[in-house]
Design a protein around this motif. Structure first.
Motif, PDB file in Angstrom:
ATOM      1  N   GLY A  88       1.046  -1.082   0.107  1.00 16.72           N
ATOM      2  CA  GLY A  88      -0.094  -0.125   0.111  1.00 16.72           C
ATOM      3  C   GLY A  88       0.776   1.148  -0.013  1.00 16.72           C
ATOM      4  O   GLY A  88       2.412   1.232   0.105  1.00 16.72           O
ATOM      5  N   ILE A  89      -0.003   2.285   0.104  1.00 18.16           N
ATOM      6  CA  ILE A  89       0.763   3.753  -0.050  1.00 18.16           C
ATOM      7  C   ILE A  89       0.875   4.124   1.421  1.00 18.16           C
ATOM      8  O   ILE A  89      -0.281   4.454   1.969  1.00 18.16           O
ATOM      9  N   MET A  90       1.817   4.425   2.076  1.00 18.56           N
ATOM     10  CA  MET A  90       2.048   5.068   3.273  1.00 18.56           C
ATOM     11  C   MET A  90       1.840   6.740   3.068  1.00 18.56           C
ATOM     12  O   MET A  90       2.340   7.499   2.233  1.00 18.56           O
ATOM     13  N   PRO A  91       0.643   7.078   3.592  1.00 23.93           N
ATOM     14  CA  PRO A  91       0.549   8.575   3.657  1.00 23.93           C
ATOM     15  C   PRO A  91       1.789   9.361   4.177  1.00 23.93           C
ATOM     16  O   PRO A  91       2.381   8.814   5.147  1.00 23.93           O
ATOM     17  N   ASP A  92       1.861  10.750   3.739  1.00 26.41           N
ATOM     18  CA  ASP A  92       2.777  11.688   4.254  1.00 26.41           C
ATOM     19  C   ASP A  92       2.298  12.298   5.647  1.00 26.41           C
ATOM     20  O   ASP A  92       3.228  12.278   6.730  1.00 26.41           O
ATOM     21  N   LYS A  93       1.079  12.252   6.045  1.00 25.81           N
ATOM     22  CA  LYS A  93       0.420  12.607   7.225  1.00 25.81           C
ATOM     23  C   LYS A  93      -0.659  11.539   7.642  1.00 25.81           C
ATOM     24  O   LYS A  93      -1.532  11.407   6.988  1.00 25.81           O
ATOM     25  N   TYR A  94      -0.114  10.837   8.750  1.00 26.19           N
ATOM     26  CA  TYR A  94      -0.906   9.793   9.201  1.00 26.19           C
ATOM     27  C   TYR A  94      -2.167  10.287  10.081  1.00 26.19           C
ATOM     28  O   TYR A  94      -1.953  11.189  10.861  1.00 26.19           O
ATOM     29  N   VAL A  95      -3.348   9.614   9.900  1.00 22.91           N
ATOM     30  CA  VAL A  95      -4.511  10.281  10.721  1.00 22.91           C
ATOM     31  C   VAL A  95      -5.128   9.060  11.173  1.00 22.91           C
ATOM     32  O   VAL A  95      -5.597   8.173  10.241  1.00 22.91           O
ATOM     33  N   PRO A  96      -5.087   8.689  12.611  1.00 23.57           N
ATOM     34  CA  PRO A  96      -5.962   7.387  12.802  1.00 23.57           C
ATOM     35  C   PRO A  96      -7.279   7.472  12.526  1.00 23.57           C
ATOM     36  O   PRO A  96      -8.034   8.621  12.431  1.00 23.57           O
ATOM     37  N   ILE A  97      -8.025   5.992  12.635  1.00 20.45           N
ATOM     38  CA  ILE A  97      -9.264   5.937  12.370  1.00 20.45           C
ATOM     39  C   ILE A  97     -10.187   6.185  13.565  1.00 20.45           C
ATOM     40  O   ILE A  97      -9.559   6.247  14.647  1.00 20.45           O
ATOM     41  N   ASP A  98     -11.572   6.844  13.466  1.00 24.37           N
ATOM     42  CA  ASP A  98     -12.390   7.104  14.392  1.00 24.37           C
ATOM     43  C   ASP A  98     -13.041   5.694  14.832  1.00 24.37           C
ATOM     44  O   ASP A  98     -13.627   5.243  13.762  1.00 24.37           O
ATOM     45  N   THR A  99     -12.635   4.861  15.521  1.00 22.33           N
ATOM     46  CA  THR A  99     -13.045   3.442  16.006  1.00 22.33           C
ATOM     47  C   THR A  99     -14.662   3.566  16.130  1.00 22.33           C
ATOM     48  O   THR A  99     -15.032   2.362  15.893  1.00 22.33           O
ATOM     49  N   THR A 100     -15.155   4.588  16.593  1.00 17.91           N
ATOM     50  CA  THR A 100     -16.749   4.455  16.808  1.00 17.91           C
ATOM     51  C   THR A 100     -17.376   4.257  15.412  1.00 17.91           C
ATOM     52  O   THR A 100     -18.473   3.730  15.489  1.00 17.91           O
ATOM     53  N   GLN A 131     -22.841   1.501  23.969  1.00 14.85           N
ATOM     54  CA  GLN A 131     -21.865   1.484  25.123  1.00 14.85           C
ATOM     55  C   GLN A 131     -21.491   2.732  25.780  1.00 14.85           C
ATOM     56  O   GLN A 131     -21.424   3.820  25.299  1.00 14.85           O
ATOM     57  N   PRO A 132     -21.663   2.594  26.950  1.00 16.92           N
ATOM     58  CA  PRO A 132     -21.269   3.999  27.789  1.00 16.92           C
ATOM     59  C   PRO A 132     -20.339   4.739  27.354  1.00 16.92           C
ATOM     60  O   PRO A 132     -20.254   5.988  27.331  1.00 16.92           O
ATOM     61  N   GLY A 133     -19.201   4.010  27.228  1.00 19.99           N
ATOM     62  CA  GLY A 133     -17.673   4.775  26.897  1.00 19.99           C
ATOM     63  C   GLY A 133     -17.906   5.362  25.606  1.00 19.99           C
ATOM     64  O   GLY A 133     -16.943   6.526  25.393  1.00 19.99           O
ATOM     65  N   SER A 134     -18.475   5.167  24.660  1.00 20.16           N
ATOM     66  CA  SER A 134     -18.526   5.885  23.467  1.00 20.16           C
ATOM     67  C   SER A 134     -19.955   6.347  22.737  1.00 20.16           C
ATOM     68  O   SER A 134     -20.193   6.986  21.756  1.00 20.16           O
ATOM     69  N   LYS A 135     -20.857   6.526  23.959  1.00 20.29           N
ATOM     70  CA  LYS A 135     -22.192   6.835  23.843  1.00 20.29           C
ATOM     71  C   LYS A 135     -22.274   8.223  23.315  1.00 20.29           C
ATOM     72  O   LYS A 135     -22.975   8.537  22.072  1.00 20.29           O
ATOM     73  N   ASP A 136     -21.525   9.259  23.496  1.00 17.71           N
ATOM     74  CA  ASP A 136     -21.461  10.655  23.174  1.00 17.71           C
ATOM     75  C   ASP A 136     -21.284  10.873  21.814  1.00 17.71           C
ATOM     76  O   ASP A 136     -21.556  11.308  20.983  1.00 17.71           O
ATOM     77  N   ARG A 137     -19.985  10.105  21.318  1.00 14.04           N
ATOM     78  CA  ARG A 137     -19.399  10.254  20.024  1.00 14.04           C
ATOM     79  C   ARG A 137     -20.076   9.399  19.148  1.00 14.04           C
ATOM     80  O   ARG A 137     -20.573   9.997  18.009  1.00 14.04           O
ATOM     81  N   THR A 138     -20.907   8.267  19.512  1.00 15.18           N
ATOM     82  CA  THR A 138     -21.796   7.532  18.501  1.00 15.18           C
ATOM     83  C   THR A 138     -22.829   8.417  18.090  1.00 15.18           C
ATOM     84  O   THR A 138     -23.461   8.325  17.221  1.00 15.18           O
ATOM     85  N   LEU A 139     -23.693   9.074  19.319  1.00 16.71           N
ATOM     86  CA  LEU A 139     -24.912   9.924  19.013  1.00 16.71           C
ATOM     87  C   LEU A 139     -24.379  10.951  18.087  1.00 16.71           C
ATOM     88  O   LEU A 139     -25.197  11.607  17.336  1.00 16.71           O
TER      89      LEU A 139
END
Length: 534
Positions: free
Chosen positions: A389-401, A467-475
């Motif tokens: 694959g192509i590795m980006p010049d600037k890595y941005v992690p995925i939003d697991t939610t 899931q309580p830990g990710s509720k706000d982000r999920t909503l």
């Protein structure tokens, strides 16, 4: 004595077996096996079905990208790559055993016939929608057909009594590869490409020219989720950005000879800052384009490591209309990189979950490249890597939610579509009166709380608990999805859905930040800034 004779017979049979195996041509063996099944198998089997199965079995012995397409499948593939289809120009949703029009494509036959978003289709060619098999796919087949033929629809429209009958002549409907093209601000444009097909270059020409008329000086090219398509179209898009006679890629075939592919110098954006967005689902022709732009130091690549498909397929047409799509060459980026990831003994297709499990999608430091895969770009001599694959010049992690089970199951199950459509069906007129255009809607509209609560309540009743830990982000993501779907239905364009969703896309926001900082942008292209590669 009888035992000796029996053993002799067995030995003779074994000898005959070895002798026959040595003499029989593999083609004759395949024909003999087919004949044996035809004459001895307890059930009747169609020859074509057996032959298709045999060919698919052979394909499994090759690489993951060599495939066989039956006549029907190859016809569908050609249509998908053509950039258009024959139909009436509507998008629809099937719910409550009813078929509702959600969008009417501007200028299409349905719009000319007076169909409106919100219309309920009762019958198609006098056949009730409820009796059409195969759900959405069966309905699509009934609506599409040969150009110039007609389809008869019986519809109900809110606030109008009785049934409205429409005879609509089918026509050519564009199936655009440019998902969205808009100005982010006074000088930055954005273009999203979903596939590379026969009309991609033409669409790109128009999109770039339109954005330049609006003042575009910088561009974000979004290839997130773009799984590829036609290689020639990728060369055409590269031509928009590269100077004349710059190498786009080269391929190496079975005979080890090299074929080189160059830009033509007829582009519309050969200067100006450029950021390319990629992710783990960016593949094939998208990687060809990204690799060329990165190797020539023409663009800053932002996101996550791409899929890693460096094999080129060449179609071989069979006499009955079926197609063997065979890997005929490996391609290499201008710096000489092969980006094909290993596929023997690997969980090749389970791309997202495998990378999530390894930690790669959330932490760039998990990714390690050996020195043997090190290459340098052609202008600034920056370090880049091949082999997966192509590795980006600037890595941005995925939003697991986004990939959490709750959100995917709720959206994939159609629950958001249902609630959104019901809301639109009751409030369309009011919303159009209140918001004259997308910009006013995007700035002022707030998703009603009751819509979010309805989805959450329905999901929990079916056992999908937040899931309580990710509720706000999920909503938050759920609310944004609802707003995007309302925008798309209200203003009859999927462009607006993506525009809404981009407001909370980390790669998109990172691209804007880089473009707004000229020194940072230049730094990525002049040195090994960005993520440390091991």
């Amino acid at each position: 004595m009888s035992g000796i004779r029996y053993s002799a017979v067995i030995a003779a049979c074994i000898g005959m077996s070895f002798s026959a195996r040595a003499q029989v041509n593999p083609n004759e063996k395949l024909a003999q096996a087919l004949k044996a099944i035809q004459e001895n198998y307890v059930d009747t089997m169609e020859d074509e079905r057996l032959t298709d199965a045999a060919i698919r079995g052979m394909m499994k012995e090759l690489d993951p990208h060599s495939r066989y397409f039956s006549r029907e499948e190859s016809a569908g593939m050609r249509q998908a790559m053509s950039g258009s289809f024959v139909g009436i120009g509507v998008q629809f949703i099937l719910q409550h055993d009813s078929l509702y029009v959600t969008q009417v494509i501007a200028g299409g036959p349905a719009e000319k016939a007076g169909l409106l978003a919100g219309d309920r289709i009762l019958t198609i060619d006098n056949e009730p929608v409820t009796s059409i098999p195969e759900g959405n796919y069966g309905i699509m087949k009934k609506i599409r057909g040969q150009k110039g033929t007609t389809v008869s629809l019986a519809i109900q429209r809110k606030l109008i009594a009785g049934v409205i009958n429409k005879e609509i002549e089918r026509g050519t409907i564009p199936d655009k590869s440019v998902k969205a093209a808009y100005m982010v601000n006074s000088h930055t444009g954005y273009i999203s490409l979903s596939i590379f097909n026969l009309t991609t270059r033409t669409e790109m020409d128009k999109a770039i020219q339109d954005l330049k008329k609006q003042g575009m000086e910088d561009l974000i090219l979004d290839l997130q989720g773009n799984g590829g398509g036609l290689v020639q179209s990728a060369i055409g898009v590269a031509d928009e950005f590269l100077q004349k006679d710059q190498l786009v890629f080269y391929s190496v075939g079975k005979d080890k000879g090299k074929d080189y592919y160059y830009s033509g110098g007829f582009g519309n954006f050969m200067t100006g800052k450029l950021v390319v967005l990629i992710d783990q689902n960016t593949a094939s022709a998208s990687e060809i384009l990204t690799g060329a732009l990165q190797d020539w130091d023409r663009a800053v690549v932002v996101g996550r490591r791409s899929f890693g498909k460096g094999l080129m397929q060449r179609p071989v047409n069979l006499f009955d209309g079926s197609v063997l799509e065979l890997t005929g060459a490996r391609y290499y980026t201008p710096s000489g990189r092969s980006i094909q990831k290993p596929y023997k003994g690997a969980n090749y297709e389970d791309n997202v979950h495998t990378r999530l499990a390894s930690g790669e999608l959330t932490d760039a430091n998990v990714i390690h490249f050996p020195d043997s895969l090190k290459y340098t770009t052609l202008v600034s001599k920056r370090t880049v890597y091949g082999g997966g694959g192509i590795m980006p010049d600037k890595y941005v992690p995925i939003d697991t939610t986004e990939y959490a089970g709750w959100l995917q199951r709720v959206t994939g199950g159609g629950l958001v579509n249902k609630v959104t459509f019901d809301y639109m069906d009751s409030n369309r007129t009011m919303l159009l009166q209140q918001y004259k255009d997308f910009n006013s809607f995007n700035k002022q509209f707030t998703v009603p709380d009751n819509l979010v609560k309805e989805i959450v309540t329905t999901a929990e009743k079916s056992g999908l608990m937040l899931q309580p830990g990710s509720k706000d982000r999920t909503l938050s993501l759920l609310t944004l999805d609802i707003k995007g779907q309302i925008a798309g239905q209200l203003f009859a364009s999927n462009d607006y859905y993506l525009q809404v969703m981009n407001s909370d896309n980390d790669s998109y926001r990172t691209a804007l930040q880089i473009l707004e900082n000229p020194a940072q942008y230049a730094g990525y292209l002049k040195s090994d800034a960005g993520v440390k590669k091991k």
